[in-house]
Design an enzyme around this catalytic site. Sequence first.
Site, PDB file in Angstrom:
ATOM      1  N   LEU A  16       0.833  -1.209   0.000  1.00 35.10           N
ATOM      2  CA  LEU A  16       0.000   0.000   0.000  1.00 35.10           C
ATOM      3  C   LEU A  16       0.870   1.262   0.000  1.00 35.10           C
ATOM      4  CD1 LEU A  16      -2.542  -1.343   2.623  1.00 35.10           C
ATOM      5  CD2 LEU A  16      -3.011  -0.935   0.208  1.00 35.10           C
ATOM      6  N   LYS A  66      14.862  -6.545   5.426  1.00 30.72           N
ATOM      7  CA  LYS A  66      15.075  -5.498   6.438  1.00 30.72           C
ATOM      8  C   LYS A  66      16.379  -5.651   7.222  1.00 30.72           C
ATOM      9  CE  LYS A  66      10.377  -4.022   7.600  1.00 30.72           C
ATOM     10  NZ  LYS A  66       9.421  -3.834   8.705  1.00 30.72           N
ATOM     11  N   GLU A  78      20.580   6.163  14.466  1.00 33.08           N
ATOM     12  CA  GLU A  78      20.464   5.490  15.764  1.00 33.08           C
ATOM     13  C   GLU A  78      19.246   4.545  15.803  1.00 33.08           C
ATOM     14  OE1 GLU A  78      20.047   8.425  18.770  1.00 33.08           O
ATOM     15  OE2 GLU A  78      20.554   7.013  20.369  1.00 33.08           O
ATOM     16  N   ASN A  87      14.229   0.070   7.455  1.00 35.32           N
ATOM     17  CA  ASN A  87      13.062   0.076   6.562  1.00 35.32           C
ATOM     18  C   ASN A  87      12.983   1.332   5.703  1.00 35.32           C
ATOM     19  OD1 ASN A  87      12.107   1.967   8.400  1.00 35.32           O
ATOM     20  ND2 ASN A  87      10.022   1.210   8.337  1.00 35.32           N
ATOM     21  N   ASP A 102       9.802   2.020  12.019  1.00 36.66           N
ATOM     22  CA  ASP A 102       8.756   1.162  12.597  1.00 36.66           C
ATOM     23  C   ASP A 102       8.463   1.529  14.058  1.00 36.66           C
ATOM     24  OD1 ASP A 102       8.106  -0.337  10.378  1.00 36.66           O
ATOM     25  OD2 ASP A 102       9.564  -1.910  10.798  1.00 36.66           O
ATOM     26  N   ALA A 127       7.698 -12.399  18.773  1.00 42.90           N
ATOM     27  CA  ALA A 127       9.084 -12.026  19.050  1.00 42.90           C
ATOM     28  C   ALA A 127       9.883 -11.963  17.749  1.00 42.90           C
ATOM     29  CB  ALA A 127       9.705 -13.036  20.020  1.00 42.90           C
ATOM     30  N   GLY A 128       9.235 -11.532  16.665  1.00 43.89           N
ATOM     31  CA  GLY A 128       9.910 -11.431  15.366  1.00 43.89           C
ATOM     32  C   GLY A 128      10.501 -10.041  15.164  1.00 43.89           C
ATOM     33  N   GLY A 240      -3.760  -1.994  13.146  1.00 44.69           N
ATOM     34  CA  GLY A 240      -2.469  -2.162  12.467  1.00 44.69           C
ATOM     35  C   GLY A 240      -2.207  -1.104  11.406  1.00 44.69           C
TER      36      GLY A 240
HETATM   37  P1  NDP Z   1       8.342 -12.318  11.698  1.00 44.78           P
HETATM   38  O1  NDP Z   1       8.235 -13.406  10.696  1.00 44.78           O
HETATM   39  O2  NDP Z   1       9.669 -11.714  11.997  1.00 44.78           O
HETATM   40  O3  NDP Z   1       7.711 -12.843  13.110  1.00 44.78           O
HETATM   41  C1  NDP Z   1       6.512 -13.574  13.131  1.00 44.78           C
HETATM   42  C2  NDP Z   1       6.062 -13.786  14.576  1.00 44.78           C
HETATM   43  O4  NDP Z   1       4.784 -14.444  14.549  1.00 44.78           O
HETATM   44  C3  NDP Z   1       6.985 -14.683  15.404  1.00 44.78           C
HETATM   45  O5  NDP Z   1       6.936 -14.290  16.756  1.00 44.78           O
HETATM   46  C4  NDP Z   1       6.341 -16.067  15.212  1.00 44.78           C
HETATM   47  O6  NDP Z   1       6.610 -16.960  16.274  1.00 44.78           O
HETATM   48  C5  NDP Z   1       4.876 -15.693  15.251  1.00 44.78           C
HETATM   49  N1  NDP Z   1       4.023 -16.684  14.586  1.00 44.78           N
HETATM   50  C6  NDP Z   1       4.010 -16.983  13.269  1.00 44.78           C
HETATM   51  N2  NDP Z   1       3.067 -17.947  13.024  1.00 44.78           N
HETATM   52  C7  NDP Z   1       2.502 -18.246  14.237  1.00 44.78           C
HETATM   53  C8  NDP Z   1       1.483 -19.144  14.640  1.00 44.78           C
HETATM   54  N3  NDP Z   1       0.848 -19.927  13.767  1.00 44.78           N
HETATM   55  N4  NDP Z   1       1.139 -19.174  15.960  1.00 44.78           N
HETATM   56  C9  NDP Z   1       1.760 -18.360  16.860  1.00 44.78           C
HETATM   57  N5  NDP Z   1       2.735 -17.495  16.530  1.00 44.78           N
HETATM   58  C10 NDP Z   1       3.112 -17.428  15.229  1.00 44.78           C
HETATM   59  O7  NDP Z   1       7.310 -11.198  11.194  1.00 44.78           O
HETATM   60  P2  NDP Z   1       7.314  -9.630  11.517  1.00 44.78           P
HETATM   61  O8  NDP Z   1       7.667  -9.448  12.947  1.00 44.78           O
HETATM   62  O9  NDP Z   1       8.071  -8.901  10.488  1.00 44.78           O
HETATM   63  O10 NDP Z   1       5.759  -9.282  11.272  1.00 44.78           O
HETATM   64  C11 NDP Z   1       4.733  -9.802  12.110  1.00 44.78           C
HETATM   65  C12 NDP Z   1       3.369  -9.301  11.601  1.00 44.78           C
HETATM   66  O11 NDP Z   1       3.303  -7.884  11.762  1.00 44.78           O
HETATM   67  C13 NDP Z   1       3.119  -9.557  10.105  1.00 44.78           C
HETATM   68  O12 NDP Z   1       1.761  -9.929   9.953  1.00 44.78           O
HETATM   69  C14 NDP Z   1       3.340  -8.205   9.454  1.00 44.78           C
HETATM   70  O13 NDP Z   1       2.548  -8.031   8.298  1.00 44.78           O
HETATM   71  C15 NDP Z   1       2.900  -7.260  10.562  1.00 44.78           C
HETATM   72  N6  NDP Z   1       3.573  -5.960  10.486  1.00 44.78           N
HETATM   73  C16 NDP Z   1       2.803  -4.848  10.509  1.00 44.78           C
HETATM   74  C17 NDP Z   1       3.388  -3.605  10.462  1.00 44.78           C
HETATM   75  C18 NDP Z   1       2.516  -2.387  10.454  1.00 44.78           C
HETATM   76  O14 NDP Z   1       3.014  -1.317  10.071  1.00 44.78           O
HETATM   77  N7  NDP Z   1       1.276  -2.475  10.884  1.00 44.78           N
HETATM   78  C19 NDP Z   1       4.855  -3.428  10.399  1.00 44.78           C
HETATM   79  C20 NDP Z   1       5.589  -4.692  10.423  1.00 44.78           C
HETATM   80  C21 NDP Z   1       4.947  -5.905  10.462  1.00 44.78           C
HETATM   81  P3  NDP Z   1       7.927 -17.902  16.263  1.00 44.78           P
HETATM   82  O15 NDP Z   1       9.027 -17.105  16.884  1.00 44.78           O
HETATM   83  O16 NDP Z   1       7.516 -19.078  17.088  1.00 44.78           O
HETATM   84  O17 NDP Z   1       8.199 -18.273  14.822  1.00 44.78           O
END
Ligand code: NDP
Length: 273
Positions: A16, A66, A78, A87, A102, A127-128, A240
Site C-alpha cells: 500500500l 530489512k 540510531e 526500513n 517502525d 518475538a519477530g 495495524g
Molecule cells: P516475523 O516473521 O519476523 O515474526 C513472526 C512472529 O509471529 C513470530 O513471533 C512467530 O513466532 C509468530 N508466529 C508466526 N506464526 C505463528 C502461529 N501460527 N502461531 C503463533 N505465533 C506465530 O514477522 P514480523 O515481525 O516482520 O511481522 C509480524 C506481523 O506484523 C506480520 O503480519 C506483518 O505483516 C505485521 N507488520 C505490521 C506492520 C505495520 O506497520 N502495521 C509493520 C511490520 C509488520 P515464532 O518465533 O515461534 O516463529
Amino acid sequence: MSKSFAVIGDPIDHSLSPNIHSAAFREMNLDSSYIAYRIPKGELEEGIEGLKKIKIDGFNITIPHKIEMMKYLDKIDESCSLIGAVNTVTNTNGILKGYNTDMDGFLEPFKKKKLNIANTKVLLLGAGGAARAIVAGFAKEKASSITIANRTLENAKNLSEFAKKIRLNANAIKIEEVKDTAKNFDIIVNATSVGLKDESSPISLEGINEKTIVYDIVYIPINTDFIKKAKEKNAIIIYGYEMLLGQAVRAFEIWHDMEAPYSAMKKALLGGF
Ligand code: NDP
C-alpha cells in the site's frame, strides 16, 4: 526538482506504500514518484546497484530484506542501529543512510490518541522483527514491564534479553500461558503474524476490560479476530493500519524535511483496502 522513491521486497504486489506516498506528493504539490520493485531474496545487492544507477532519492525496505539491507548502508541512524533492521533509506550522491521508522510508526497512535505508556504493564505477543521495534518503543516511553509471549520460547527469551539491555523489565513465556486469560496488563499487542486472512485470534483476551489498550499490528483485514474480541470487551483499540501510516509519515518527513500530510495519506491508505 522531480524526485523518485520506491519500496523493495518480495512479495510486493499488494504493497500500500505507493498509494500512501503518491497521495502525499499530490497533496504537497511535489513532482515526485514512488514505485514498488520486487527484489527476491538473494538478489538484494544487484537490486541496490540498480537503484543507485537510476539515482533513486530514497526507498523503503520490507520483508525479506530489512536485516540484510544493514550491510549495504554507508551511514546508520540510531533508530536503525538500536533495532538492527532498516526500513527507510536516503540516497545522497550514492551515499546510503538507513533509518528504522517502525518504532516511531508504532508509537504514533499512542501520541495521537494521548494514551499513556509510562509505568504500564505490557503483554507483547510475538518475538519477530516487528516485535523488536516495538520493544524499543516501550523502552523509550518507559513502560514499567513487558511480558513477551511467543510460540517459540527461545525467540521470546532472546527478545527479553534485548529489552533488559535497553533498561526495560522483561520476562519471556510461551504464548499458551496467556491463551485463556490475559488479566493484569494495561496494554496488549499482537505482533505475531497470526490474524492475516481471517485467522482466529492468537489468544482469547478473556480478563481484559474497557481500560485495556489492545493493539493489533496485523492490518489485513482491518478488523482482525483479535480486534473483534477486544471490541466485545469495549477495550481501547489501535489498528495495524495506524502503525503502517505512522511509519510512512516518518519516512516522508525524513525524505522531504517537511511535515507530512497525515490526513491525505490516511485517506489513500484506507482507500486501498
Ligand atoms: P516475523 O516473521 O519476523 O515474526 C513472526 C512472529 O509471529 C513470530 O513471533 C512467530 O513466532 C509468530 N508466529 C508466526 N506464526 C505463528 C502461529 N501460527 N502461531 C503463533 N505465533 C506465530 O514477522 P514480523 O515481525 O516482520 O511481522 C509480524 C506481523 O506484523 C506480520 O503480519 C506483518 O505483516 C505485521 N507488520 C505490521 C506492520 C505495520 O506497520 N502495521 C509493520 C511490520 C509488520 P515464532 O518465533 O515461534 O516463529
